[in-house]
Motif scaffolding. Structure first.
Motif, PDB file in Angstrom:
ATOM      1  N   GLU A  52       0.840  -1.189   0.000  1.00 34.34           N
ATOM      2  CA  GLU A  52       0.000   0.000   0.000  1.00 34.34           C
ATOM      3  C   GLU A  52       0.884   1.251   0.000  1.00 34.34           C
ATOM      4  N   PRO A  53       0.303   2.423  -0.283  1.00 35.02           N
ATOM      5  CA  PRO A  53       1.135   3.625  -0.461  1.00 35.02           C
ATOM      6  C   PRO A  53       2.049   3.937   0.712  1.00 35.02           C
ATOM      7  N   GLY A  54       1.569   3.739   1.927  1.00 36.54           N
ATOM      8  CA  GLY A  54       2.396   4.040   3.091  1.00 36.54           C
ATOM      9  C   GLY A  54       3.496   3.040   3.334  1.00 36.54           C
ATOM     10  N   GLY A  55       3.355   1.864   2.774  1.00 37.77           N
ATOM     11  CA  GLY A  55       4.403   0.852   2.909  1.00 37.77           C
ATOM     12  C   GLY A  55       4.238  -0.098   4.073  1.00 37.77           C
ATOM     13  N   SER A  56       3.245   0.114   4.934  1.00 35.14           N
ATOM     14  CA  SER A  56       3.124  -0.724   6.126  1.00 35.14           C
ATOM     15  C   SER A  56       2.281  -1.969   5.894  1.00 35.14           C
ATOM     16  N   TYR A  57       1.493  -1.970   4.841  1.00 33.93           N
ATOM     17  CA  TYR A  57       0.606  -3.114   4.564  1.00 33.93           C
ATOM     18  C   TYR A  57       1.068  -3.787   3.289  1.00 33.93           C
ATOM     19  N   THR A  58       1.343  -5.073   3.388  1.00 38.31           N
ATOM     20  CA  THR A  58       1.800  -5.835   2.228  1.00 38.31           C
ATOM     21  C   THR A  58       1.025  -7.144   2.126  1.00 38.31           C
ATOM     22  N   ILE A  59       0.987  -7.664   0.943  1.00 40.21           N
ATOM     23  CA  ILE A  59       0.335  -8.945   0.677  1.00 40.21           C
ATOM     24  C   ILE A  59       1.302  -9.791  -0.142  1.00 40.21           C
ATOM     25  N   TYR A  60       1.314 -11.082   0.155  1.00 43.60           N
ATOM     26  CA  TYR A  60       2.147 -12.015  -0.596  1.00 43.60           C
ATOM     27  C   TYR A  60       1.315 -13.217  -1.018  1.00 43.60           C
ATOM     28  N   SER A  71       9.209  -3.861  -0.931  1.00 43.30           N
ATOM     29  CA  SER A  71       9.505  -2.646  -0.170  1.00 43.30           C
ATOM     30  C   SER A  71       9.448  -1.472  -1.128  1.00 43.30           C
ATOM     31  N   ARG A  72       9.418  -0.295  -0.553  1.00 45.13           N
ATOM     32  CA  ARG A  72       9.364   0.880  -1.407  1.00 45.13           C
ATOM     33  C   ARG A  72      10.280   1.951  -0.853  1.00 45.13           C
ATOM     34  N   ASP A  73      10.869   2.694  -1.776  1.00 44.33           N
ATOM     35  CA  ASP A  73      11.694   3.839  -1.430  1.00 44.33           C
ATOM     36  C   ASP A  73      11.036   5.034  -2.112  1.00 44.33           C
ATOM     37  N   ASN A  74      10.203   5.721  -1.370  1.00 42.89           N
ATOM     38  CA  ASN A  74       9.445   6.810  -1.975  1.00 42.89           C
ATOM     39  C   ASN A  74      10.343   7.962  -2.416  1.00 42.89           C
ATOM     40  N   ALA A  75      11.460   8.140  -1.762  1.00 47.11           N
ATOM     41  CA  ALA A  75      12.379   9.205  -2.173  1.00 47.11           C
ATOM     42  C   ALA A  75      12.939   8.936  -3.569  1.00 47.11           C
TER      43      ALA A  75
END
Length: 122
Positions: A52-60, A71-75
């Motif tokens: 999800e956009p905030g990075g705290s919720y993931t699905i596998y 994972s995501r690196d928004n910067a």
């Protein structure tokens, strides 16, 4: 122009690792859920993981739990898929996609990359 570009695919032996990247241009990924999908030869495309956009919720997907990490690196406007302990069945073209909701329903994703090939072979 909105664009997603995958990279990091390649040929790897069973048990090996790869990290896929999904880089966005013309699109602020901070506002989007991002999913990774894959399509193996002769099979339908399937969801692998999403975040999800905030990075705290993931699905596998069950088939990759414990082996893959999203994972995501928004910067850097980039999402990653770390793939460990790769198996023959992981061979596929891997696509990233950006949409509103983190899930495996392709219809919710508005933007798609062109894909990157992952081949697991001894």
């Amino acid at each position: 122009q909105e664009q997603l570009v995958e990279s990091g695919g390649g040929l790897v032996q069973p048990g090996g690792s790869l990290t896929l990247s999904c880089a966005a241009s013309g699109l602020d990924l901070r506002s989007y859920a991002v999913g990774w999908f894959r399509q193996a030869p002769g099979k339908e495309r399937e969801g692998v993981s999403c975040i999800e956009p905030g990075g705290s919720y993931t699905i596998y997907a069950d088939s990759v739990k414990g082996r893959f990490t999203i994972s995501r690196d928004n910067a850097r406007n980039t999402v990653f898929l770390q793939m460990n302990d790769l198996k023959f069945d992981d061979t596929a073209i891997y696509y990233c996609a950006a949409g509103d909701i983190a899930n495996f329903w392709e219809a919710y994703y508005d933007y798609w990359g062109q894909g990157t090939q992952v081949t697991v072979s001894s």
